[in-house]
Design an enzyme around this catalytic site. Structure first.
Site, PDB file in Angstrom:
ATOM      1  N   ASP A  87       0.787  -0.954   0.069  1.00 27.93           N
ATOM      2  CA  ASP A  87      -0.086  -0.102   0.029  1.00 27.93           C
ATOM      3  C   ASP A  87       0.852   1.421  -0.128  1.00 27.93           C
ATOM      4  O   ASP A  87       1.386   1.730   1.236  1.00 27.93           O
ATOM      5  CB  ASP A  87      -0.813  -0.038   0.986  1.00 27.93           C
ATOM      6  CG  ASP A  87      -1.823   1.226   1.350  1.00 27.93           C
ATOM      7  OD1 ASP A  87      -1.858   2.130   0.435  1.00 27.93           O
ATOM      8  OD2 ASP A  87      -2.521   1.170   2.202  1.00 27.93           O
ATOM      9  N   HIS A  88       1.174   1.746  -1.261  1.00 28.52           N
ATOM     10  CA  HIS A  88       1.891   3.044  -1.306  1.00 28.52           C
ATOM     11  C   HIS A  88       1.449   3.959  -2.034  1.00 28.52           C
ATOM     12  O   HIS A  88       0.465   3.839  -2.811  1.00 28.52           O
ATOM     13  CB  HIS A  88       3.092   2.308  -1.860  1.00 28.52           C
ATOM     14  CG  HIS A  88       4.460   1.832  -1.298  1.00 28.52           C
ATOM     15  ND1 HIS A  88       5.721   2.574  -1.427  1.00 28.52           N
ATOM     16  CD2 HIS A  88       4.285   0.920  -0.542  1.00 28.52           C
ATOM     17  CE1 HIS A  88       6.171   1.817  -0.257  1.00 28.52           C
ATOM     18  NE2 HIS A  88       5.623   0.899   0.145  1.00 28.52           N
ATOM     19  N   ALA A  91       8.497  -1.275  19.099  1.00 29.22           N
ATOM     20  CA  ALA A  91       7.456  -1.539  17.874  1.00 29.22           C
ATOM     21  C   ALA A  91       6.978  -2.906  18.136  1.00 29.22           C
ATOM     22  O   ALA A  91       5.730  -3.333  18.017  1.00 29.22           O
ATOM     23  CB  ALA A  91       7.793  -1.198  16.661  1.00 29.22           C
ATOM     24  N   THR A 149       3.251   2.013  10.955  1.00 33.24           N
ATOM     25  CA  THR A 149       3.500   3.328  11.091  1.00 33.24           C
ATOM     26  C   THR A 149       4.149   4.103   9.848  1.00 33.24           C
ATOM     27  O   THR A 149       3.963   5.214   9.965  1.00 33.24           O
ATOM     28  CB  THR A 149       4.463   3.795  12.295  1.00 33.24           C
ATOM     29  OG1 THR A 149       5.867   3.021  11.885  1.00 33.24           O
ATOM     30  CG2 THR A 149       3.869   3.160  13.457  1.00 33.24           C
ATOM     31  N   GLY A 150       4.188   3.410   8.848  1.00 34.90           N
ATOM     32  CA  GLY A 150       4.284   4.037   7.572  1.00 34.90           C
ATOM     33  C   GLY A 150       5.637   4.801   7.368  1.00 34.90           C
ATOM     34  O   GLY A 150       6.471   4.617   8.006  1.00 34.90           O
ATOM     35  N   GLU A 151       5.774   5.329   6.195  1.00 37.75           N
ATOM     36  CA  GLU A 151       7.056   6.052   5.703  1.00 37.75           C
ATOM     37  C   GLU A 151       6.738   7.535   5.207  1.00 37.75           C
ATOM     38  O   GLU A 151       5.481   7.693   4.568  1.00 37.75           O
ATOM     39  CB  GLU A 151       7.827   5.210   4.634  1.00 37.75           C
ATOM     40  CG  GLU A 151       8.044   4.081   4.883  1.00 37.75           C
ATOM     41  CD  GLU A 151       7.005   2.871   4.309  1.00 37.75           C
ATOM     42  OE1 GLU A 151       6.235   3.503   3.716  1.00 37.75           O
ATOM     43  OE2 GLU A 151       6.912   1.800   4.738  1.00 37.75           O
TER      44      GLU A 151
END
Length: 275
Positions: A36-37, A176, A104-106
């Protein structure tokens, strides 16, 4: 152990991803991951379709394998209330064969709306609140929420699966992983991480773990190494660079420090199936 196949939205358009999913199913793989980007990591990868549209297409294309997002970030680019609705619809379409993988994504994907990129500890705090909110919305009740990071007013999800989908939590680093063990229905790691998996099991018991890795097949080992180095050098960037660099151009600049030898040491490349 079960073997799944990774649908790389960074590398392929929607039609190709559907073809790969069908091929993986025919070949005997037992599940699917899908990334998912908003951006690919670099221009050589060159794609980034909207994951929720592709999941809907998978459901309509005769794909019967379980599907897991690896992973969705429900804290900045997309509000957790919207992720809750998207995941619920996906679970209905896939007849309860959907897992919501979250992390937590980028900055690469999440900074695009101009929001500040929070520190890792704050992102973990946001993720925990987001997961709590998502699960409340999956009950079908009317939800109003005023938390530290998110607000929802009079929200109710009407289209829901028979049972809420599992929430698998990604984690890099001890803190995490501990959060994933405490609040997740399972654990996601995108690299072989024996220490992280052991720590997760210590805190969570025998909850499921999804662990990913990449290989590059070619009849020529040298060509396979060249391909892997051209498309995925970012996998070898150290520390928190993957979380904080904001654009594909920045990743390409940093990846200039990654050699073919570095890639070959960690990614199986070539025709040797045993390797």
């Amino acid at each position: 152990m079960k073997l799944g196949f990774f649908l790389s939205c960074e590398e392929y358009g929607p039609a190709e991803l559907i073809e790969q999913a069908r091929a993986a199913q025919d070949a005997g793989f037992e599940s699917l991951w899908i990334s998912d980007h908003y951006h690919p990591w670099n221009h050589e990868q060159g794609q980034s379709p909207f994951v929720w549209s592709v999941i809907g297409a998978l459901a309509g294309a005769g794909v019967t394998l379980p599907v897991t997002t690896a992973v969705t970030c429900p804290i900045i680019r997309i509000h957790p209330a919207v992720v809750a609705q998207a995941a619920a619809t996906s679970a209905v379409l896939l007849e309860d064969r959907f897992n919501l993988g979250v992390g937590t994504g980028e900055a690469l994907n999440e900074h695009i709306l101009g929001s500040a990129w929070p520190e890792a500890e704050i992102r973990l705090e946001m993720l925990e609140e987001a997961i709590e909110l998502i699960r409340r919305l999956w009950t079908g009740e009317v939800v109003s929420h005023r938390g530290r990071h998110f607000r929802v007013e009079n929200a109710r999800i009407f289209t829901r699966p028979d049972a809420p989908p599992p929430v698998l939590v990604s984690g890099f680093g001890p803190k995490a992983v501990d959060v994933a063990a405490r609040i997740g229905d399972g654990f996601v790691t995108t690299s072989p991480d024996a220490d992280g998996i052991a720590r997760f099991h210590d805190g969570a018991g025998e909850k499921p773990v999804h662990a990913g890795t990449k290989v590059c097949w070619d009849e020529s080992k040298e060509r396979a190494i060249e391909t892997a180095h051209r498309i995925w050098p970012n996998d070898q960037l150290p520390g928190e660079l993957a979380q904080v660099l904001p654009t594909p151009e920045h990743f390409e600049q940093a990846a200039g420090l990654v050699t073919k030898e570095m890639v070959a040491r960690v990614m199986p490349c070539g025709p040797d199936l045993d390797e």
